[in-house]
Design a protein around this motif. Sequence first.
Motif, PDB file in Angstrom:
ATOM      1  N   ALA A  11     -43.160  86.911  17.989  1.00  0.00           N
ATOM      2  CA  ALA A  11     -43.992  85.718  17.863  1.00  0.00           C
ATOM      3  C   ALA A  11     -43.232  84.588  17.185  1.00  0.00           C
ATOM      4  N   PHE A  12     -42.467  84.918  16.119  1.00  0.00           N
ATOM      5  CA  PHE A  12     -41.661  83.910  15.422  1.00  0.00           C
ATOM      6  C   PHE A  12     -40.650  83.274  16.366  1.00  0.00           C
ATOM      7  N   THR A  13     -40.002  84.098  17.195  1.00  0.00           N
ATOM      8  CA  THR A  13     -39.015  83.572  18.143  1.00  0.00           C
ATOM      9  C   THR A  13     -39.660  82.582  19.101  1.00  0.00           C
ATOM     10  N   ALA A  14     -40.851  82.886  19.586  1.00  0.00           N
ATOM     11  CA  ALA A  14     -41.562  81.981  20.503  1.00  0.00           C
ATOM     12  C   ALA A  14     -41.889  80.667  19.816  1.00  0.00           C
ATOM     13  N   VAL A  15     -42.389  80.727  18.574  1.00  0.00           N
ATOM     14  CA  VAL A  15     -42.720  79.502  17.830  1.00  0.00           C
ATOM     15  C   VAL A  15     -41.466  78.668  17.596  1.00  0.00           C
ATOM     16  N   ALA A  16     -40.378  79.328  17.202  1.00  0.00           N
ATOM     17  CA  ALA A  16     -39.132  78.602  16.920  1.00  0.00           C
ATOM     18  C   ALA A  16     -38.580  77.932  18.164  1.00  0.00           C
ATOM     19  N   GLN A  17     -38.629  78.607  19.309  1.00  0.00           N
ATOM     20  CA  GLN A  17     -38.082  78.059  20.545  1.00  0.00           C
ATOM     21  C   GLN A  17     -38.961  76.958  21.122  1.00  0.00           C
ATOM     22  N   GLU A  18     -40.284  77.088  20.959  1.00  0.00           N
ATOM     23  CA  GLU A  18     -41.191  76.075  21.495  1.00  0.00           C
ATOM     24  C   GLU A  18     -41.358  74.895  20.547  1.00  0.00           C
ATOM     25  N   GLY A  19     -41.169  75.144  19.224  1.00  0.00           N
ATOM     26  CA  GLY A  19     -41.347  74.078  18.242  1.00  0.00           C
ATOM     27  C   GLY A  19     -42.776  73.622  18.122  1.00  0.00           C
ATOM     28  N   ASN A  20     -43.711  74.485  18.531  1.00  0.00           N
ATOM     29  CA  ASN A  20     -45.117  74.085  18.575  1.00  0.00           C
ATOM     30  C   ASN A  20     -45.978  75.347  18.664  1.00  0.00           C
ATOM     31  N   PHE A  21     -47.003  75.450  17.801  1.00  0.00           N
ATOM     32  CA  PHE A  21     -47.852  76.642  17.810  1.00  0.00           C
ATOM     33  C   PHE A  21     -48.680  76.751  19.085  1.00  0.00           C
ATOM     34  N   THR A  22     -49.144  75.618  19.599  1.00  0.00           N
ATOM     35  CA  THR A  22     -49.997  75.655  20.789  1.00  0.00           C
ATOM     36  C   THR A  22     -49.238  76.190  21.989  1.00  0.00           C
ATOM     37  N   ARG A  23     -48.027  75.653  22.238  1.00  0.00           N
ATOM     38  CA  ARG A  23     -47.237  76.115  23.380  1.00  0.00           C
ATOM     39  C   ARG A  23     -46.813  77.577  23.202  1.00  0.00           C
ATOM     40  N   ALA A  24     -46.466  77.937  21.970  1.00  0.00           N
ATOM     41  CA  ALA A  24     -46.062  79.323  21.723  1.00  0.00           C
ATOM     42  C   ALA A  24     -47.223  80.286  21.948  1.00  0.00           C
ATOM     43  N   ALA A  25     -48.418  79.875  21.552  1.00  0.00           N
ATOM     44  CA  ALA A  25     -49.594  80.730  21.758  1.00  0.00           C
ATOM     45  C   ALA A  25     -49.867  80.941  23.236  1.00  0.00           C
ATOM     46  N   VAL A  26     -49.730  79.865  24.030  1.00  0.00           N
ATOM     47  CA  VAL A  26     -49.911  79.983  25.480  1.00  0.00           C
ATOM     48  C   VAL A  26     -48.869  80.913  26.068  1.00  0.00           C
ATOM     49  N   ARG A  27     -47.636  80.761  25.628  1.00  0.00           N
ATOM     50  CA  ARG A  27     -46.540  81.604  26.126  1.00  0.00           C
ATOM     51  C   ARG A  27     -46.770  83.083  25.816  1.00  0.00           C
ATOM     52  N   LEU A  28     -47.330  83.373  24.633  1.00  0.00           N
ATOM     53  CA  LEU A  28     -47.551  84.762  24.218  1.00  0.00           C
ATOM     54  C   LEU A  28     -48.891  85.316  24.661  1.00  0.00           C
TER      55      LEU A  28
END
Length: 297
Positions: A11-28
């Motif tokens: 989850a941390f990797t997704a947030v770091a790569q997206e730079g945004n919680f909303t996009r990372a949440a959608v991705r995960l």
Amino acid sequence: MLRETVGDLVAFTAVAQEGNFTRAAVRLGVSQPALSQAMRVLEERLGVRLLNRTTRSVALTEAGERLLRSIAPQFDQIEGSLLALTELRDKPSGIVRITSTQHAAETLLWPKLSKLMRQYPDIAVELVTDEGLTNIVSERFDAGVRVGEFVEKDMIAVRIGPEMRQAIVGTPGYFKSRPVPKRPEDLTGHRCINLRRVTRGGFFPWEFERRGREINVRVEGQLAVNSLELARSAALEGLGLAYLPEDLVEEPVRKKQLVRVLEDWCEPYPGYHLYYPSSRQHAPAFAVVLEALRFRG
């Protein structure tokens, strides 16, 4: 404990790569509050802050950057291994993403890829043209294509084209009122068509070499573009001298629409290479594309 930590690190990797919680949440495929809570739990477990949060974006702390550099390649390798397992079929399948300059895409990639896609209907190719130096890791490309001398040292580079030469050209009409340059330094008195750097700003210098002597000339003119094709069109209309790959001007030079100058100062240089990270394990589809593009002289 280990299972929870691995999940939070993903989850941390997704947030770091997206730079945004909303996009990372959608991705995960999770909710934003759940993702935010997971990051707080991870930071408490590790005893160090990983993310600086604002209302609009997320930035990594020094500890977060160090953690990302450490774990991202490992997750990429695991992801590649799992992808390879799912693609063990009679015919390779999957998506291969490549970033390339327009010139390389049209002259080298497309002729071979169009044939490959007819032969392997389960392989999908995403070819994105970009004149800048794209970071293929952060932009999640499988590979990039650039002139050999611009490939970063930590990448694996595979030659996909012959050596190249530059050509300085202008119309016969242009030279009716201007002397033909004999040395690269003479270009400072000419109207030249500049090519804009997309990534680093400024203009590309015109590079010359003869018998080991190298000269870079900063030229000036009425026109600047960020496209080789536009520079060629402008040269054909007599707007100035252009500095272009040799193959782009072979036909107009042969037809005497353009005159080539300073040819003895334009020595061959490494041609286009396909490059990709040495740490990433690629799927069978990528291996097929790589072999199709490999230069065999």
